[in-house]
Design a protein around this motif. Structure first.
Motif, PDB file in Angstrom:
ATOM      1  N   VAL A  77     -73.560 -40.795  -1.899  1.00 32.71           N
ATOM      2  CA  VAL A  77     -72.991 -39.449  -1.983  1.00 32.71           C
ATOM      3  C   VAL A  77     -71.812 -39.380  -1.025  1.00 32.71           C
ATOM      4  O   VAL A  77     -71.978 -39.620   0.181  1.00 32.71           O
ATOM      5  N   THR A  78     -70.626 -39.074  -1.531  1.00 36.93           N
ATOM      6  CA  THR A  78     -69.437 -39.005  -0.678  1.00 36.93           C
ATOM      7  C   THR A  78     -68.547 -37.830  -1.082  1.00 36.93           C
ATOM      8  O   THR A  78     -68.519 -37.428  -2.248  1.00 36.93           O
ATOM      9  N   GLN A  79     -67.823 -37.322  -0.099  1.00 38.10           N
ATOM     10  CA  GLN A  79     -66.757 -36.329  -0.284  1.00 38.10           C
ATOM     11  C   GLN A  79     -67.232 -35.087  -1.035  1.00 38.10           C
ATOM     12  O   GLN A  79     -66.513 -34.536  -1.869  1.00 38.10           O
ATOM     13  N   CYS A  80     -68.441 -34.640  -0.735  1.00 40.94           N
ATOM     14  CA  CYS A  80     -68.979 -33.458  -1.387  1.00 40.94           C
ATOM     15  C   CYS A  80     -68.965 -32.263  -0.439  1.00 40.94           C
ATOM     16  O   CYS A  80     -69.097 -32.409   0.778  1.00 40.94           O
ATOM     17  N   LEU A  81     -68.822 -31.084  -1.001  1.00 38.72           N
ATOM     18  CA  LEU A  81     -68.874 -29.822  -0.280  1.00 38.72           C
ATOM     19  C   LEU A  81     -70.127 -29.085  -0.712  1.00 38.72           C
ATOM     20  O   LEU A  81     -70.348 -28.864  -1.910  1.00 38.72           O
ATOM     21  N   MET A  82     -70.966 -28.710   0.259  1.00 40.66           N
ATOM     22  CA  MET A  82     -72.176 -27.953  -0.023  1.00 40.66           C
ATOM     23  C   MET A  82     -72.007 -26.561   0.563  1.00 40.66           C
ATOM     24  O   MET A  82     -71.881 -26.403   1.779  1.00 40.66           O
ATOM     25  N   ASP A  83     -72.003 -25.575  -0.311  1.00 35.86           N
ATOM     26  CA  ASP A  83     -71.611 -24.221   0.055  1.00 35.86           C
ATOM     27  C   ASP A  83     -72.816 -23.278  -0.059  1.00 35.86           C
ATOM     28  O   ASP A  83     -73.221 -22.893  -1.150  1.00 35.86           O
ATOM     29  N   HIS A  84     -73.403 -22.938   1.107  1.00 37.68           N
ATOM     30  CA  HIS A  84     -74.489 -21.962   1.190  1.00 37.68           C
ATOM     31  C   HIS A  84     -75.669 -22.318   0.281  1.00 37.68           C
ATOM     32  O   HIS A  84     -76.270 -21.444  -0.362  1.00 37.68           O
ATOM     33  N   THR A  85     -76.012 -23.585   0.242  1.00 36.55           N
ATOM     34  CA  THR A  85     -77.279 -23.981  -0.375  1.00 36.55           C
ATOM     35  C   THR A  85     -78.389 -23.818   0.669  1.00 36.55           C
ATOM     36  O   THR A  85     -78.126 -23.792   1.865  1.00 36.55           O
ATOM     37  N   ASP A  86     -79.636 -23.712   0.218  1.00 33.62           N
ATOM     38  CA  ASP A  86     -80.738 -23.573   1.174  1.00 33.62           C
ATOM     39  C   ASP A  86     -80.860 -24.828   2.047  1.00 33.62           C
ATOM     40  O   ASP A  86     -81.087 -24.748   3.244  1.00 33.62           O
ATOM     41  N   ARG A  87     -80.712 -25.991   1.422  1.00 40.27           N
ATOM     42  CA  ARG A  87     -80.770 -27.273   2.125  1.00 40.27           C
ATOM     43  C   ARG A  87     -79.641 -28.155   1.614  1.00 40.27           C
ATOM     44  O   ARG A  87     -79.153 -27.955   0.500  1.00 40.27           O
ATOM     45  N   GLY A  88     -79.240 -29.135   2.430  1.00 39.29           N
ATOM     46  CA  GLY A  88     -78.168 -30.020   2.019  1.00 39.29           C
ATOM     47  C   GLY A  88     -78.724 -31.245   1.327  1.00 39.29           C
ATOM     48  O   GLY A  88     -78.862 -31.281   0.108  1.00 39.29           O
ATOM     49  N   LEU A  89     -79.070 -32.257   2.110  1.00 42.12           N
ATOM     50  CA  LEU A  89     -79.807 -33.407   1.600  1.00 42.12           C
ATOM     51  C   LEU A  89     -81.285 -33.071   1.688  1.00 42.12           C
ATOM     52  O   LEU A  89     -81.809 -32.774   2.771  1.00 42.12           O
ATOM     53  N   ARG A  90     -81.977 -33.147   0.546  1.00 42.27           N
ATOM     54  CA  ARG A  90     -83.384 -32.751   0.510  1.00 42.27           C
ATOM     55  C   ARG A  90     -84.190 -33.821  -0.220  1.00 42.27           C
ATOM     56  O   ARG A  90     -83.999 -34.039  -1.425  1.00 42.27           O
ATOM     57  N   VAL A  91     -85.054 -34.506   0.504  1.00 40.21           N
ATOM     58  CA  VAL A  91     -85.956 -35.496  -0.086  1.00 40.21           C
ATOM     59  C   VAL A  91     -87.355 -34.906  -0.069  1.00 40.21           C
ATOM     60  O   VAL A  91     -87.855 -34.503   0.986  1.00 40.21           O
ATOM     61  N   LYS A  92     -87.991 -34.861  -1.236  1.00 37.30           N
ATOM     62  CA  LYS A  92     -89.330 -34.267  -1.289  1.00 37.30           C
ATOM     63  C   LYS A  92     -90.258 -35.146  -2.125  1.00 37.30           C
ATOM     64  O   LYS A  92     -89.969 -35.486  -3.266  1.00 37.30           O
ATOM     65  N   THR A  93     -91.361 -35.537  -1.495  1.00 37.90           N
ATOM     66  CA  THR A  93     -92.385 -36.326  -2.157  1.00 37.90           C
ATOM     67  C   THR A  93     -93.728 -35.973  -1.529  1.00 37.90           C
ATOM     68  O   THR A  93     -93.800 -35.075  -0.674  1.00 37.90           O
ATOM     69  N   ARG A  94     -94.783 -36.679  -1.939  1.00 32.44           N
ATOM     70  CA  ARG A  94     -96.123 -36.326  -1.450  1.00 32.44           C
ATOM     71  C   ARG A  94     -97.092 -37.435  -1.831  1.00 32.44           C
ATOM     72  O   ARG A  94     -96.828 -38.266  -2.698  1.00 32.44           O
TER      73      ARG A  94
END
Length: 517
Positions: free
Chosen positions: A345-362
């Motif tokens: 992931v490069t050169q991205c703009l994250m604008d008012h998201t709840d989380r930026g990078l989000r890894v979810k497992t269980r």
């Protein structure tokens, strides 16, 4: 400055400015085509439309007083199929499904189906190999609102040998009967959708958002769906008001999602933006995503599909995208039982998201649920509540809050245990964070292997409010937490600056090796 041709089709092309800025170009620019001005832009990616097939062009881009030129040639086209000749009615009310499908089904190999300006009501459409669908500026494909008029795709197709199965439709990672998408590419290759038109699922005017987690005849459709497809391009169009996940390629190879816009209401349920599932070689470049759930989510099925197929989502490039207002910018999981690997992931703009990078497992995702080779570089996050979340206690599914999933006591490592490998974050700036800067929660029996952060700056909003950084039991509301880390084998922090936090910046539990400079 350098201009790169990302993709050239018969009647359109996409280009990218090579620099280190995130999504936006360093300055506004002017684009000339064969000496005539055709557009002014301010993003690193731009596209040209209404081109002629098999023709050489000279492109010139002027930015900051400098001009760069590039010669390119559009792809060949065998036939031009004007869909209006098939009896289309552009009033937004008449059902055009049969007419549009006839144009798509009769287009010769190498041909383009052209849909002119106008609003065309339609249900599910199916594209065939070696064809292009071109939506003219001012054209809208408008989804019908009666679910009974959408075909149902079976989740499982049995083979005549009574042993083999083919998995077709999916719902949240399982092979379950679902309504066909508005646009479908199934068992096909070399297919493109391009143009300046709109694909509007129109879901808000149907009953798709009523009891969205309950099956009604079949599970909700996607706006765009592929299965067992190869060499697919989705370029230029505006897609909006999806029924559920918007762009959902499954078990497909060589998928390019280029310079599209996705618009779903922030209140619409489970309307993820782009969700490649079990796909290989995916390019997600130059897109602007504004949705009611995760902006981009990489998936590979739940336990049954992961253990049966163990096909990962792999070799994914995400670049020069604007990801806005969703629950997460880039999300991995939680349906990732086949694994996710080699993601840049490069050169991205994250604008008012709840989380930026989000890894979810269980626990319960399975032994093939391995995430490894994630690189997150040159990203700006503005107003993201928690920039980095790695959560191996994600409380999804009916048993998500059970002791098996949520206990912080070490359990035996077995075929149900997921694994997180190496994750690298570099050159990241996050401003106006609220809940936490970083939240890393690995399993005690299977810690996160390695988290490396280099040249990362995180600052908190002065008026930050508390909230739950990670969706897991025991993670109470927090505010201005610097780095919370538990069960990580190795953490490397090189030139990481966190300002505006409260309390101890580093909250570390069961971290094997910690380096900071």
């Amino acid at each position: 400055m350098k201009i790169t041709l990302v993709r050239s089709l018969a009647r359109s092309a996409m280009f990218e400015l090579s620099n280190n800025t995130c999504y936006r170009a360093p300055a506004p620019y002017t684009v000339l085509l064969d000496g005539a001005e055709v557009l002014q832009g301010d993003t690193n990616v731009f596209s040209l439309f209404s081109l002629e097939p098999d023709r050489a062009y000279e492109l010139a881009v002027t930015i900051g007083g400098e001009t760069e030129t590039l010669r390119f040639t559009t792809a060949k086209e065998s036939f031009f199929v004007d869909a209006s000749r098939y009896g289309l009615v552009a009033d937004g009310e008449t059902d055009n499904t049969a007419q549009l499908q006839a144009a798509l089904s009769t287009c010769p190999a190498g041909g383009t189906v052209y849909v002119p300006a106008g609003t065309y009501r339609t249900q599910s459409l199916f594209l065939q190999s070696n064809t292009t669908l071109y939506l003219e500026k001012g054209c809208t494909l408008l989804g019908g609102t009666d679910r009974k008029k959408y075909p149902i795709l079976p989740g499982v197709l049995p083979c005549c040998d009574e042993k083999t199965e083919h998995y077709l439709a999916t719902w949240e990672g399982n092979p379950l009967d679902s309504f066909a998408a508005l646009i479908n590419i199934i068992n096909a290759e070399n297919v493109a959708i391009t143009g300046e038109g709109t694909i509007d699922a129109n879901a808000q005017n149907g009953d798709w958002y009523q009891n969205p987690k309950k099956k009604n005849i079949a599970w909700r459709p996607r706006l765009f769906f592929t299965s067992n497809a190869k060499d697919v391009v989705l370029h230029g169009v505006l897609v909006c008001n999806s029924y559920s996940w918007t762009i959902h390629p499954t078990y497909s190879e060589n998928v390019d999602i280029l310079n599209i816009r996705i618009r779903n209401s922030s209140h619409s349920p489970n309307t993820d933006g782009i969700d490649p599932e079990g796909c290989k070689n995916v390019n997600i470049i130059g897109n602007h995503v504004h949705v009611g759930d995760d902006c981009i989510a990489l998936k590979s099925g739940k336990l049954f599909m992961g253990m049966k197929l163990h096909i990962p989502c792999e070799n994914v490039v995400i670049r020069n995208c604007c990801l806005s207002r969703g629950h997460g910018g880039l999300v991995i999981g939680s349906e990732m039982s086949g694994g996710v690997k080699n993601v840049v992931v490069t050169q991205c703009l994250m604008d008012h998201t709840d989380r930026g990078l989000r890894v979810k497992t269980r626990r319960g995702r399975g032994k093939y649920a391995i995430i490894d080779g994630l690189v997150f570089r040159n990203v700006i996050m503005d107003g993201v509540f928690t920039p980095f979340v790695i959560n191996m206690f994600y409380f999804c599914d009916p048993d998500g809050r059970s002791d098996y999933v949520q206990t912080h006591e070490a359990l035996p490592v077995d075929e149900m245990t997921p694994k997180l490998g190496s994750l690298e974050m570099e050159n990241i700036t996050a401003t106006d964070a609220q809940y936490a800067g970083c939240w890393f929660s690995g399993l005690p029996e299977q810690p996160i292997d390695r988290v490396s952060m280099r040249n990362v700056n995180i600052s908190f909003a002065e008026n930050a409010k508390p909230g739950q950084a990670a969706m897991m039991c025991g993670a109470d509301a927090s505010c201005k937490v610097g780095i919370h880390a538990e069960n990580v084998r190795k953490i490397e922090l090189h030139n990481v600056k966190i300002t505006g936090y409260e309390g101890e910046c580093l909250q570390l539990t069961n971290v094997g090796s910690f380096e900071e400079d």
